[in-house]
Write an enzyme that holds these catalytic residues in place. Structure first.
Site, PDB file in Angstrom:
ATOM      1  N   SER A  57      12.558  -7.069  10.451  1.00 47.97           N
ATOM      2  CA  SER A  57      13.620  -6.654   9.528  1.00 47.97           C
ATOM      3  C   SER A  57      14.945  -6.833  10.262  1.00 47.97           C
ATOM      4  CB  SER A  57      13.451  -5.178   9.156  1.00 47.97           C
ATOM      5  OG  SER A  57      12.178  -4.975   8.607  1.00 47.97           O
ATOM      6  N   CYS A  69      11.707   2.633   5.600  1.00 45.26           N
ATOM      7  CA  CYS A  69      11.324   1.480   6.409  1.00 45.26           C
ATOM      8  C   CYS A  69      10.519   1.928   7.619  1.00 45.26           C
ATOM      9  CB  CYS A  69      12.568   0.707   6.857  1.00 45.26           C
ATOM     10  SG  CYS A  69      12.148  -0.724   7.876  1.00 45.26           S
ATOM     11  N   ASP A 123      10.400  -1.057   2.898  1.00 44.69           N
ATOM     12  CA  ASP A 123      10.248  -2.219   3.769  1.00 44.69           C
ATOM     13  C   ASP A 123       9.322  -1.727   4.878  1.00 44.69           C
ATOM     14  OD1 ASP A 123      10.593  -4.628   5.129  1.00 44.69           O
ATOM     15  OD2 ASP A 123      12.483  -4.020   6.065  1.00 44.69           O
ATOM     16  N   TRP A 181       5.526  -1.945   7.222  1.00 44.48           N
ATOM     17  CA  TRP A 181       4.577  -2.914   7.782  1.00 44.48           C
ATOM     18  C   TRP A 181       3.504  -2.219   8.582  1.00 44.48           C
ATOM     19  CZ3 TRP A 181       9.819  -2.823   9.346  1.00 44.48           C
ATOM     20  CH2 TRP A 181      10.053  -2.262  10.604  1.00 44.48           C
TER      21      TRP A 181
HETATM   22  P1  FAD Z   1       0.189  -9.044  17.702  1.00 46.12           P
HETATM   23  O1  FAD Z   1      -0.373  -9.836  18.795  1.00 46.12           O
HETATM   24  O2  FAD Z   1       0.398  -9.703  16.411  1.00 46.12           O
HETATM   25  O3  FAD Z   1      -0.693  -7.737  17.501  1.00 46.12           O
HETATM   26  C1  FAD Z   1      -0.324  -6.820  16.483  1.00 46.12           C
HETATM   27  C2  FAD Z   1      -1.456  -5.830  16.245  1.00 46.12           C
HETATM   28  O4  FAD Z   1      -2.609  -6.512  15.741  1.00 46.12           O
HETATM   29  C3  FAD Z   1      -1.943  -5.117  17.471  1.00 46.12           C
HETATM   30  O5  FAD Z   1      -1.178  -3.976  17.760  1.00 46.12           O
HETATM   31  C4  FAD Z   1      -3.354  -4.752  17.078  1.00 46.12           C
HETATM   32  O6  FAD Z   1      -3.360  -3.624  16.286  1.00 46.12           O
HETATM   33  C5  FAD Z   1      -3.783  -5.945  16.248  1.00 46.12           C
HETATM   34  N1  FAD Z   1      -4.466  -6.928  17.111  1.00 46.12           N
HETATM   35  C6  FAD Z   1      -3.989  -8.107  17.555  1.00 46.12           C
HETATM   36  N2  FAD Z   1      -4.905  -8.733  18.304  1.00 46.12           N
HETATM   37  C7  FAD Z   1      -5.979  -7.933  18.344  1.00 46.12           C
HETATM   38  C8  FAD Z   1      -7.260  -8.029  18.960  1.00 46.12           C
HETATM   39  N3  FAD Z   1      -7.614  -9.088  19.693  1.00 46.12           N
HETATM   40  N4  FAD Z   1      -8.121  -7.019  18.775  1.00 46.12           N
HETATM   41  C9  FAD Z   1      -7.800  -5.961  18.027  1.00 46.12           C
HETATM   42  N5  FAD Z   1      -6.609  -5.807  17.425  1.00 46.12           N
HETATM   43  C10 FAD Z   1      -5.703  -6.776  17.579  1.00 46.12           C
HETATM   44  N6  FAD Z   1       8.231  -4.871  14.087  1.00 46.12           N
HETATM   45  C11 FAD Z   1       9.277  -4.380  14.782  1.00 46.12           C
HETATM   46  O7  FAD Z   1       9.122  -4.005  15.959  1.00 46.12           O
HETATM   47  N7  FAD Z   1      10.537  -4.302  14.239  1.00 46.12           N
HETATM   48  C12 FAD Z   1      10.772  -4.706  12.963  1.00 46.12           C
HETATM   49  O8  FAD Z   1      11.912  -4.632  12.507  1.00 46.12           O
HETATM   50  C13 FAD Z   1       9.679  -5.219  12.196  1.00 46.12           C
HETATM   51  N8  FAD Z   1       9.860  -5.624  10.919  1.00 46.12           N
HETATM   52  C14 FAD Z   1       8.808  -6.119  10.219  1.00 46.12           C
HETATM   53  C15 FAD Z   1       9.004  -6.542   8.893  1.00 46.12           C
HETATM   54  C16 FAD Z   1       7.966  -7.064   8.174  1.00 46.12           C
HETATM   55  C17 FAD Z   1       8.199  -7.520   6.751  1.00 46.12           C
HETATM   56  C18 FAD Z   1       6.680  -7.167   8.767  1.00 46.12           C
HETATM   57  C19 FAD Z   1       5.524  -7.746   7.994  1.00 46.12           C
HETATM   58  C20 FAD Z   1       6.476  -6.753  10.059  1.00 46.12           C
HETATM   59  C21 FAD Z   1       7.528  -6.224  10.804  1.00 46.12           C
HETATM   60  N9  FAD Z   1       7.328  -5.819  12.121  1.00 46.12           N
HETATM   61  C22 FAD Z   1       8.401  -5.299  12.818  1.00 46.12           C
HETATM   62  C23 FAD Z   1       6.041  -6.017  12.830  1.00 46.12           C
HETATM   63  C24 FAD Z   1       6.070  -7.385  13.539  1.00 46.12           C
HETATM   64  O9  FAD Z   1       6.066  -8.431  12.585  1.00 46.12           O
HETATM   65  C25 FAD Z   1       4.868  -7.631  14.458  1.00 46.12           C
HETATM   66  O10 FAD Z   1       3.693  -7.357  13.764  1.00 46.12           O
HETATM   67  C26 FAD Z   1       4.899  -6.803  15.703  1.00 46.12           C
HETATM   68  O11 FAD Z   1       6.092  -7.043  16.422  1.00 46.12           O
HETATM   69  C27 FAD Z   1       3.706  -7.135  16.622  1.00 46.12           C
HETATM   70  O12 FAD Z   1       3.692  -8.508  16.907  1.00 46.12           O
HETATM   71  P2  FAD Z   1       2.994  -9.075  18.204  1.00 46.12           P
HETATM   72  O13 FAD Z   1       2.826 -10.548  18.040  1.00 46.12           O
HETATM   73  O14 FAD Z   1       3.680  -8.598  19.420  1.00 46.12           O
HETATM   74  O15 FAD Z   1       1.557  -8.373  18.168  1.00 46.12           O
END
Ligand code: FAD
Length: 692
Positions: free
Chosen positions: A452, A645, A690, A692
């Site tokens: 966001s 949010c 908003d 997630w």
């Molecule tokens: P990822 O690697 O994608 O992991 C995320 C989660 O998936 C993990 O914590 C775990 O629960 C699960 N996961 C992944 N791999 C495994 C595995 N091997 N085994 C078990 N579980 C697993 N985030 C913010 O910090 N700020 C924002 O403003 C924000 N806005 C968003 C707005 C929208 C519309 C959406 C959809 C999401 C938003 N998010 C926000 C969340 C963000 O998009 C990400 O999901 C978040 O930052 C995590 O991403 P990552 O790639 O670091 O983690």
């Protein structure tokens, strides 16, 4: 839609390549590279037969009798669609194809032959909305005056369909996409086969819901279409060709570039989900002082592009996988030695799409294009059983694939990704028999992550702010915690920008300078996604915002905007923010900034804080909201916009409950009536989420 000679020759070559695979790599390398320079590159969308938008014609032409449409935002629906296509083919001999809803028109759906079947795998996004690629389809089908070219009546009498939805029960409009599409299709006379399935991400059961739904669906479909089940054999969808004449230095080899323009360095717009902009990060810093948690603020500079945004929109970040996981992966599949070999990947049938551009290298595919860190799919485990290194491991894999409880008991809290999982099952033994095509088919393509936007477009139109907490989860019995892909990559970028030449956040390394150093100087590929989360057009209207933790992100943008308007002499309405975190001294983000906004907005702005770990009792934003019941109710009666949010699972739901209570009390109505009021607020956009 005919194959030209080159295609036929190439397909022949690919067949040899596939045979080389099926013979366990014995003949690896015998496939020479006859088209070193003239080989038609299979970019993700290069697909000669794929130009028509007429699905009936397309199926006819390519001999298909089953199309699986997907409406996907994060790749899961697309992945499920591919799985249905494979299973339909291997178990029932259906001639299947997968189709992106965006790539077809639907006004001739009434000519869809009755001896064929259409499947719809549809994710619901945000507040009951279709995914970006399904908007037109949805509008067409549910529009007031849906009209078909042939004008049959009842229009869709000949259409047999199957439907599965991906949703999240913590949202108000649970699975509304599949529900509404199902309703619309039925109303138009189409015949559904089996139940319309619903997967629930909120309960964490998406995969199991899908698996539980599909078997009865196949049974119903088999009986309807007179299909006979046969023993499923693995058939690769992609052919892998060694490109011996090419090296990673060759100009036409993709080393992680996301498309042709990026490869050729002629990066130009329009920038969007198909063509991200490689944007410089102009500033990055940490927002917490807590030792065990990190939160990032990043400013992404889009001034070199035509990208624009509006306050409240989302920015998508395209991550790269951490080096250690890439190495672990290549090692387990014995690809480490040839990680820099150049290969082409070509679809073995005209309706399949290679999910990344080639020629490329194994290293680039694994690092930039596959979701190698994600949770393991139980269905994929079943598929891979056939390629286990020993009979014993095969038996274990088969059991894990078939027995839901056993699978969950074994995977439980481990946060296994595919490599760690297979390695645990084989006790470290290498997996050398898996065709690379199966890996490409079985893993989701690496997805952009959404954030966001935490800035205002009128204050900084060309500088997009991100506020992101660095994802990390402790795993019982394992020293290193689970680390999220995108946020740890962003963390490394932040470290590099702040002077660390070779950042290794938490022991992780990233190819920070990107393919051919194209991300050097701290760049990251991004695109912008429009959202409906918007300030009222009249700044004088009051607003109430609930944003604990990183949920405050868009509200930083909202308040930044109102502070600027106030400075410019605009009459700004009451601006009430509920913010929560653990401790005022630890994770109170943007603390000094709020003070600046306060100065600009005076008593128009008030920030109500809830520090959960400072008092004897845990206090959250919803408690503070309750304390302010009277004022909140009055503001709502003055048509204040109400925004939530952040965390979808608990917070948003509890806020909803408190809101219902305070409206009931404040207006002297029953809770039932108050619930209707809140529903109405949602449908009129007075209440926006908003989450997630
Ligand atoms: P990822 O690697 O994608 O992991 C995320 C989660 O998936 C993990 O914590 C775990 O629960 C699960 N996961 C992944 N791999 C495994 C595995 N091997 N085994 C078990 N579980 C697993 N985030 C913010 O910090 N700020 C924002 O403003 C924000 N806005 C968003 C707005 C929208 C519309 C959406 C959809 C999401 C938003 N998010 C926000 C969340 C963000 O998009 C990400 O999901 C978040 O930052 C995590 O991403 P990552 O790639 O670091 O983690």
């Amino acid at each position: 839609a005919e194959l030209d000679t080159l295609d036929i020759v190439v397909l022949g070559v690919i067949l040899c390549g596939t045979l080389a695979y099926l013979t366990k790599g014995k003949f690896w390398g015998v496939v020479k590279d006859p088209y070193a320079s003239s080989f038609q590159n299979g970019s993700a969308s290069a697909n000669r037969a794929g130009r028509t938008r007429n699905i009936v014609e397309k199926m006819e032409e390519s001999g298909k009798n089953c199309v699986i449409f997907y409406g996907s935002q994060t790749g899961t629906a697309e992945d499920y669609a591919s799985r249905l296509a494979k299973e339909g083919k291997s178990r029932f001999g259906l001639e299947t194809m997968v189709a992106d809803l965006e790539e077809y028109d639907f006004d001739n759906l009434d000519t869809f032959p009755s001896d064929k079947v259409a499947m719809f795998v549809l994710a619901t996004y945000g507040e009951g909305e279709p995914t970006d690629n399904a908007v037109e389809f949805y509008e067409f089908l549910t529009g007031e005056d849906v009209a078909f070219s042939e004008g049959n009546d009842p229009a869709l009498e000949s259409l047999n369909y199957v439907a599965f939805g991906l949703g999240n029960n913590t949202y108000e409009h649970y699975n509304s996409m599949v529900r509404n599409v199902d309703k619309a299709l039925t109303k138009l006379g189409a015949h559904r086969i089996g139940d319309a399935g619903e997967g629930d991400d909120g309960a964490g059961t998406m995969e199991e819901d899908f698996l539980a739904w599909k078997d009865p669906m196949w049974a119903a479909l088999a009986s309807k279409m007179g299909l006979e089940e046969r023993e499923a054999v693995y058939e690769p969808i992609f052919g892998i060709v060694d490109r011996e004449g090419l090296t990673p230095e060759s100009a036409e080899v993709y080393l992680g570039e996301l498309n042709k323009m990026q490869l050729e360095g002629t990066n130009k717009g329009p920038f969007n989900a198909h063509n991200p902009y490689i944007a410089p990060i102009s500033e990055s810093r940490e927002l917490f002082s807590a030792k065990d948690r990190n939160c990032l603020h990043l400013d992404v500079d889009v001034s070199g592009s035509n990208l624009s945004y509006q306050t409240g929109d989302h920015i998508a970040v395209w991550p790269t996988n951490p080096g250690a996981e890439v190495d672990r992966f290549l090692d387990l599949f014995e690809l480490a030695e040839k990680r820099n070999h150049v290969i082409s990947v070509k679809a073995l049938e005209p309706t399949a799409k290679v999910p990344f551009p080639t020629p490329t290298t194994y290293d680039a595919i694994v690092r930039y294009h596959l979701e190698i860190c994600a949770p393991v799919s139980r269905q994929f485990v079943s598929t891979l059983a056939a390629f286990a290194p020993s009979e014993e491991i095969k038996a274990e894999m088969t059991r894990l694939g078939n027995d839901k409880d056993y699978f969950h008991e074994k995977t439980g809290p481990h946060f296994y990704n595919i490599t760690r999982f297979l390695s645990a099952v084989s006790k470290g033994e290498k997996w050398t028999k898996i065709p690379f095509s199966a890996i490409i088919e079985g893993l989701t393509k690496l997805q952009p992550r959404y954030y966001s936007i935490s800035s205002s477009s009128i204050v900084q139109p060309k500088k997009i702010s991100i506020t992101a907490v660095v994802e990390s989860q402790t795993i019982p019995g394992r020293g290193d915690p689970f680390r999220g892909v995108a946020t740890n990559y962003l963390f490394a970028l932040k470290q590099k920008q702040n002077g660390d030449e070779n950042p290794t956040p938490f022991g992780q390394t990233y190819e920070i300078t990107g393919p051919r150093n194209k991300y050097d100087g701290i760049h990251v590929p991004v695109h912008v996604r429009h959202s409906n989360f918007k300030l009222p057009s009249d700044p004088a209207k009051p607003i109430i915002m609930i944003g604990p933790g990183t949920g405050v992100a868009p509200f930083r943008g909202f308040i930044q905007e109102r502070a600027k308007q106030a400075k410019d002499g605009v009459n700004v309405g009451r601006t009430l923010l509920f913010f929560g975190c653990r401790k005022s001294t630890e994770d109170f983000m943007y603390k000094s900034e709020w003070e600046e906004y306060q100065e600009a907005l005076g008593d128009k702005f008030e920030m109500v804080t809830a520090f959960s770990r400072e008092g004897p009792k845990k206090v959250y934003v919803q408690h503070r909201l309750k304390e302010r019941a009277q004022e909140v109710n009055e503001l709502l009666l003055q048509k204040a916009s109400f925004y939530v949010c952040g965390d979808a699972a608990n917070m948003a739901r509890e806020v909803n409950t408190v809101l219902v209570q305070l409206i009931a009390q404040g207006r002297g109505v029953t809770e039932q009536k108050a619930e209707e009021v809140v529903k109405m607020m949602r449908s009129t956009n007075q209440y926006q989420e908003d989450v997630w």
